[in-house]
Design an enzyme around this catalytic site. Structure first.
Site, PDB file in Angstrom:
ATOM      1  N   ASP A  10       1.174  -2.782  -6.626  1.00 36.61           N
ATOM      2  CA  ASP A  10       2.271  -2.976  -5.657  1.00 36.61           C
ATOM      3  C   ASP A  10       1.881  -2.844  -4.184  1.00 36.61           C
ATOM      4  OD1 ASP A  10       3.495  -3.010  -8.123  1.00 36.61           O
ATOM      5  OD2 ASP A  10       5.102  -1.626  -7.608  1.00 36.61           O
ATOM      6  N   LYS A  91       6.768  -7.522 -12.115  1.00 29.56           N
ATOM      7  CA  LYS A  91       7.577  -6.597 -12.932  1.00 29.56           C
ATOM      8  C   LYS A  91       8.916  -6.354 -12.253  1.00 29.56           C
ATOM      9  CE  LYS A  91       5.109  -2.705 -10.861  1.00 29.56           C
ATOM     10  NZ  LYS A  91       6.197  -2.129 -10.078  1.00 29.56           N
ATOM     11  N   CYS A 130       4.983   3.968  -9.152  1.00 32.31           N
ATOM     12  CA  CYS A 130       4.396   2.885  -9.946  1.00 32.31           C
ATOM     13  C   CYS A 130       2.928   3.118 -10.304  1.00 32.31           C
ATOM     14  CB  CYS A 130       4.621   1.550  -9.245  1.00 32.31           C
ATOM     15  SG  CYS A 130       6.392   1.142  -9.212  1.00 32.31           S
TER      16      CYS A 130
END
Ligand code: ZN
Length: 188
Positions: A10, A91, A130
């Protein structure tokens, strides 16, 4: 033959300084990830990729302000990471379901196994969300998993969240190493 893949979690505009959900000093993960990619060129970039009214957003009763909305500049990967990525995993694309882990609702584990990957080196954003979820899932999937301490930054919504996450990952059997330690190990 054993293959190691690097997962850059991310590293997106909205999680970087100036973004809608910026992680403090989040941009400092980019250079270490670039250095790691020199050693582990099989790079997987995960990205949060949410529809406009995603369940994780405050307006829908979720915990976060809107972030990484599909089609907005905030969803873009950092260009240096984008340029390195062999595979990009999206995602959180289901409006009703959030996903912190790159393995959650994706075929990442199967794809990695299909190309012979057995070890994962992980960095990115954010340590306590994450990165945490992706590393724990990787370990659970049976990959030998390492998290690189220089290549992660925490949100620290509550002071100490990042530190606590490191303990949790260590307890789960995940190796926590600095870039320097990793370099020393690889030249052994
Ligand atoms: Zn999200």
């Amino acid at each position: 033959m054993s293959i190691t893949a690097l997962i850059a979690v991310d590293v997106q505009a909205d999680f970087l300084p100036g973004g809608l959900l910026a992680v403090p000093s989040g941009d400092l993960v980019v250079a270490p990830l670039q250095a790691l990619a020199q050693r582990f060129p099989l790079v997987v970039a995960t990205r949060d990729f949410h529809p406009a009214h995603h369940a994780s957003f405050e307006a829908q009763g979720g915990p976060w302000p809107p972030h990484c909305v599909i089609g907005t500049p905030g969803a873009r990967l950092h260009p240096a990471i984008d340029a390195l990525a062999w595979l990009v995993i999206s995602k959180g694309t289901d409006p009703a379901v959030d996903a912190y882990s790159g393995f959650d609702g994706t075929r990442l584990a199967e794809m990695l196994r299909a190309v012979g990957v057995h070890r994962l080196v992980i960095g990115g954003l954010a340590t306590d969300y994450c990165v945490r979820a992706t590393a724990l899932a990787a370990q659970k999937e049976g990959f030998e998993t390492a998290v690189v301490l220089d290549a992660i930054r925490a949100v620290d919504v509550h002071a100490g969240d990042g530190e606590q996450t490191l303990q949790e990952m260590r307890s789960a059997g995940i190796s926590l190493q600095t870039l320097a330690e990793m370099a020393a190990e690889d030249t052994r």
